[in-house]
Design a protein around this motif. Sequence first.
Motif: not given
Length: 81
Positions: A56-64, A67
């Motif tokens: 989840m932290s990997t996905l959040r960092s990619q999404a950030a 954006c």
Amino acid sequence: MAVARLGGGGGRRRLFGAFRRLRVRWLAALYRRSLRRLRAYYAKAVQDLLEGAAAMSTLRSQAAADCSFGTAFAPVVAVGY
């Protein structure tokens, strides 16, 4: 002090005592085995949670990161309609 036992049931008591000790040892082994299984289950659950949190932290960092490349737009005002 001299002690005399009356009755000859000593052999039978030893046999039942041996069975009792075997039953207690078997029960202790059963408890140890179930504790090992519970410990393995808990370790696997914690490992799954940590892997999920890392994903989840990997996905959040990619999404950030996705954006963060956005551009700022000036507000659009419609005048004269």
